[in-house]
Design a protein around this motif. Structure first.
Motif, PDB file in Angstrom:
ATOM      1  N   ARG A 185       0.771  -1.197   0.122  1.00 49.61           N
ATOM      2  CA  ARG A 185       0.138   0.046   0.113  1.00 49.61           C
ATOM      3  C   ARG A 185       0.839   1.080   0.006  1.00 49.61           C
ATOM      4  NH1 ARG A 185      -2.019  -0.760   6.379  1.00 49.61           N
ATOM      5  NH2 ARG A 185      -0.120  -0.254   7.345  1.00 49.61           N
ATOM      6  N   LEU A 186       0.268   2.288   0.030  1.00 46.86           N
ATOM      7  CA  LEU A 186       1.234   3.654  -0.205  1.00 46.86           C
ATOM      8  C   LEU A 186       1.359   3.995   1.384  1.00 46.86           C
ATOM      9  CD1 LEU A 186       2.314   5.833  -1.873  1.00 46.86           C
ATOM     10  CD2 LEU A 186       0.386   7.231  -1.508  1.00 46.86           C
ATOM     11  N   GLU A 187       2.875   4.239   1.606  1.00 48.52           N
ATOM     12  CA  GLU A 187       2.794   4.772   2.917  1.00 48.52           C
ATOM     13  C   GLU A 187       3.642   6.129   2.877  1.00 48.52           C
ATOM     14  OE1 GLU A 187       5.969   3.852   6.636  1.00 48.52           O
ATOM     15  OE2 GLU A 187       5.743   2.644   5.070  1.00 48.52           O
ATOM     16  N   VAL A 188       2.943   7.187   3.627  1.00 49.50           N
ATOM     17  CA  VAL A 188       3.642   8.434   3.858  1.00 49.50           C
ATOM     18  C   VAL A 188       4.405   8.632   4.928  1.00 49.50           C
ATOM     19  CG1 VAL A 188       2.936  10.897   3.898  1.00 49.50           C
ATOM     20  CG2 VAL A 188       1.442   9.448   2.890  1.00 49.50           C
ATOM     21  N   VAL A 189       5.771   8.413   4.475  1.00 51.25           N
ATOM     22  CA  VAL A 189       6.723   8.497   5.488  1.00 51.25           C
ATOM     23  C   VAL A 189       6.815  10.063   6.071  1.00 51.25           C
ATOM     24  CG1 VAL A 189       9.283   8.029   5.829  1.00 51.25           C
ATOM     25  CG2 VAL A 189       7.964   6.755   3.843  1.00 51.25           C
TER      26      VAL A 189
ATOM     27  N   ALA B 267      15.032  14.150   6.531  1.00 49.63           N
ATOM     28  CA  ALA B 267      14.428  13.504   5.568  1.00 49.63           C
ATOM     29  C   ALA B 267      15.066  12.369   5.135  1.00 49.63           C
ATOM     30  CB  ALA B 267      13.726  14.681   4.381  1.00 49.63           C
ATOM     31  N   ALA B 268      16.417  13.002   4.658  1.00 49.45           N
ATOM     32  CA  ALA B 268      17.586  12.142   3.972  1.00 49.45           C
ATOM     33  C   ALA B 268      17.672  10.772   5.101  1.00 49.45           C
ATOM     34  CB  ALA B 268      18.914  12.765   3.798  1.00 49.45           C
ATOM     35  N   ALA B 269      17.729  11.074   6.331  1.00 47.96           N
ATOM     36  CA  ALA B 269      17.872   9.837   7.407  1.00 47.96           C
ATOM     37  C   ALA B 269      16.573   8.946   7.227  1.00 47.96           C
ATOM     38  CB  ALA B 269      18.127  10.387   8.587  1.00 47.96           C
ATOM     39  N   ARG B 270      15.488   9.836   7.148  1.00 48.10           N
ATOM     40  CA  ARG B 270      14.277   8.598   6.987  1.00 48.10           C
ATOM     41  C   ARG B 270      14.137   7.878   5.596  1.00 48.10           C
ATOM     42  NH1 ARG B 270       9.954   9.912  10.176  1.00 48.10           N
ATOM     43  NH2 ARG B 270       8.964   7.901   9.252  1.00 48.10           N
TER      44      ARG B 270
END
Length: 714
Positions: free
Chosen positions: A139-143, A153-156
């Motif tokens: 499914r689509l996950e909004v991280v 953002a880069a670390a995630r």
């Protein structure tokens, strides 16, 4: 300095500006002493002054040309923010995390390459740029959504894991469309994918092209290709027992399906290994082609326990789909509870034939011939039994039907049990309809109209197995029905008074429904409109009655392990018995997550645990004691659709998605540099080289005019 020049390390080459003066000085004309009567005429020579001035002009042009060459290759950058505010940017990074992204790419996998590039893009963006990160799996996950801390953002992104899911790309594009609909600034979308055909053009393939075209007005789309070319892929698409009813000591046959996607070399072979609890039991070598290869592995489980059965395929480079698992709980015997009001009587109970059909008697030296074990009690003693231990409950015709008994049977079936009801002389049709049918809301599949005894003895009535297409009657359908199976008495079933989900399993020769079934809650119920003894028919005294009972029991038992054998994206659901505290779930990769039980309904003091984040394939385990959950382990298998690694090339993509608005970026392009410069930095090297070309043309023209062009004499 790197914010001013792309290649600042080339700037020391500006020392080459000294070359023209040095060359001019080394090759200057030497003065000669000439004795003349007077030199005032030479000192006033205007032509000599003109030549010196021309030399200086050419020298300066050549020095400037060298400076332009150095600055051009150093690639100076123009920051838009220097002359005012830089344009607003809103960036969305979409990573394809479906199963095909685990394909091998050199020493890494496609998802790792996408992850590395996406993290570099996030770090390269101007400070304060809002970044949204999406992961497409099952499914689509909004991280992250509109995160302005680019290092976060880069670390995630670097902490994401690939999944074994198979969601369509249209799901993600629809989310991006809605996300950018209300934004004033023009957005940027970076899609990192292997461009697998199944992901981009699933059934209803018009959705993704239409959505991508719709994004053109609001979004600049960049498609970053991280996929590779794979000639073929072996995949295990199925592993299951031929018979779901299993017991210790009896042979079980597992069937697996091995397929080949693509075109393998002519001499390619696949090695298939069969394992039980990690122990190798059998190895086969097969050559899958256009048709799947079906393999069967026989095994005997030595004792009652839970076993993990696996099939592993070797011979290709895509290993995600090379393993298939099946988790099964093998009992000593499958327990069946038989409710018979004559069980405690001095005479043989009316369920004698039924009990022997469930568990045929054998000698001590012989192997058992049935998976089932039966326990016969009177209906009044059902409250003393743990009904969850029984795979099926059979209720013979009884006059002891009470509201309490009806409620227990209904709850048992709703919770996943199987109920089989028989008729008889003592059955009170009114009570059965009132307590078990309840106008189609109860567990009984149909209403009972009246008891019928055919008047014409010559007109034999018997079950017509051959006319049934029910899966449980495949063996009986081959037998020819005759008057030996005559039904002497039965209960008439009005086809107009059947539950909406009810269906007829088999009919009598006069068209009357004989066996009716319906799903009820998580279980099911069956009704046979004649008796379990020989009082109403000759059927219980015949061998085919044992076949009927065994086949229908296997059918109603169903797949008891279905709840713990899932595909990616399916939900694990289990009742919680004695605790409402948090439960600790361990993923196949060793990571852990806490699960909180919830109430099944607001008016019930019953709890259950639900888990739907089944993104990883493998074995999951809830770390708790055995009494808390009926099943603490479950397995998740990958989607077979993701095993087809055929992909869209740039030309294929342009043909499938003909509208513009997107840019294809191959593996040789630095996406981070492009993203850093987009709408923010402009390279002025092209203008510098243009000025250089114009300057060289001017220098050549002036040298020619001054008489200094090579090949001419001064």
């Amino acid at each position: 300095m790197e914010s001013l020049f792309r290649n600042p390390w080339l700037l020391p080459a500006l020392a080459a500006l000294l070359l023209p003066p040095l060359i001019e000085w080394l090759f200057r004309r030497r003065k000669k002493q000439v004795e003349l009567p007077t030199i005032r005429f030479l000192l006033n020579n205007q032509e000599q002054k003109k030549v010196k001035r021309q030399d200086r002009i050419l020298l300066l042009l050549r020095m400037l040309a060298i400076g332009l060459v150095v600055f051009g290759v150093a690639r100076p950058l123009w920051q838009r923010g220097w002359m005012g505010a830089a344009p607003d940017r809103n960036v969305t990074i979409l990573l394809d995390g479906t199963g095909s992204m685990s394909q091998q790419r050199d020493v890494s996998v496609a998802f790792a390459m996408a992850q590395k590039k996406a993290a570099a893009v996030a770090r390269a963006l101007p400070a304060g740029t809002p970044v949204t990160v999406l992961l497409l799996g099952h499914r689509l996950e909004v991280v992250l959504e509109n995160e302005t801390d680019l290092h976060t953002a880069a670390a995630r992104i670097e902490g994401l894991r690939p999944t074994s899911g198979a969601a369509p790309m249209a799901t993600a594009l629809a989310w991006v469309r809605d996300h950018t609909a209300d934004q004033q600034e023009r957005s940027e979308l970076y899609v990192f994918s292997d461009f697998q055909k199944h992901t981009w053009i699933q059934a209803g393939s018009a959705a993704a092209p239409a959505l991508l075209t719709g994004l053109e007005e609001k979004c600049e789309t960049f498609l970053i290709d991280v996929g590779g070319e794979h000639a073929f892929n072996y995949v295990a698409t199925q592993l299951r027992p031929e018979e779901f009813a299993m017991s210790a000591g009896m042979p079980v046959t597992f069937q697996t399906l091995i397929e080949c996607r693509g075109t393998p070399p002519a001499d390619a072979k696949a090695s298939v290994t069969f394992l039980v609890d990690g122990v190798k039991k059998d190895v086969r070598e097969v050559t899958p082609g256009e048709q799947p290869v079906v393999l069967e592995f026989a095994h005997r489980f030595p004792a009652a326990a839970e076993y993990l059965v696996e099939v592993v395929v070797e011979g290709d480079n895509h290993r995600l789909d090379n393993r298939r698992m099946y988790l099964c709980r093998v009992p000593e015997e499958v327990q069946v509870l038989l409710l018979d009001e004559t069980a405690d009587g001095p005479a043989e109970p009316q369920s004698l034939f039924l009990a022997r059909s469930i568990r045929p008697p054998t000698h001590a030296a012989l192997e058992k011939v049935s998976h089932f074990q039966v326990k016969t009690i009177v209906p009044a003693r059902i409250s003393y039994e743990n009904l969850s231990e029984y795979a099926a409950i059979l209720l013979t015709g009884t006059r002891q039907l009470t509201p309490g008994l009806a409620a227990q049977l209904e709850t048992y079936a709703a919770d996943g049990g199987s109920l089989w009801m028989f008729m008889g002389d003592t059955v009170n049709l009114y009570d059965y309809n009132r307590l078990l049918y309840r106008d189609g809301e109860g567990v009984m599949p149909c209403a009972l109209a009246e008891k019928v005894a055919p008047q014409d003895a010559a007109a034999n009535i018997y079950p017509q197995y051959g006319d049934s297409n029910h899966p449980a009657l495949v063996q009986l359908a081959r037998l020819a029905s005759d008057d030996q199976t005559a039904v002497l008495k039965y209960v008439h079933i009005d086809s107009q008074q059947m539950a909406a989900s009810a269906q007829v399993v088999v009919s009598l020769s006069n068209g009357e429904p004989a066996i009716v079934e319906r799903p009820f809650g998580r279980g099911r119920s069956l009704l046979l409109n004649t008796s379990a003894d020989a009082g109403w028919s000759r059927l219980p005294a015949l061998a085919e009655f044992a076949i009927l009972v065994q086949e229908l029991l296997r059918y109603v038992v169903g797949e008891p392990d279905a709840a713990v054998n899932l595909n990616v994206g399916e939900t694990f659901e289990q009742p919680v018995y004695i605790s409402t505290q948090h439960l600790l779930l361990r993923y196949p990769d060793g990571s852990k997550e806490r699960l909180r039980p919830r109430r099944r309904s607001a008016d019930q003091d019953e709890f259950e645990v639900l888990f739907d984040n089944t993104t990883q394939q493998g074995l999951y385990e809830i770390e708790t004691i055995e009494e808390v959950l009926p099943r603490r382990r479950f397995v998740v298998n990958p989607s077979a659709a993701e095993s087809d690694l055929s992909r869209l090339s740039q030309a294929d993509f342009r043909e499938t998605f003909p509208a513009g608005g997107w840019s294809w970026i191959g593996s040789g392009v630095s996406v981070a540099d492009m993203a850093a410069d987009l709408h923010t930095v402009t390279e002025i090297s092209p203008w510098i080289f243009g000025a250089l070309a114009a300057m060289l043309a001017i220098e050549t023209l002036l040298a020619w005019r001054f008489g200094r062009r090579r090949g001419l004499t001064a």
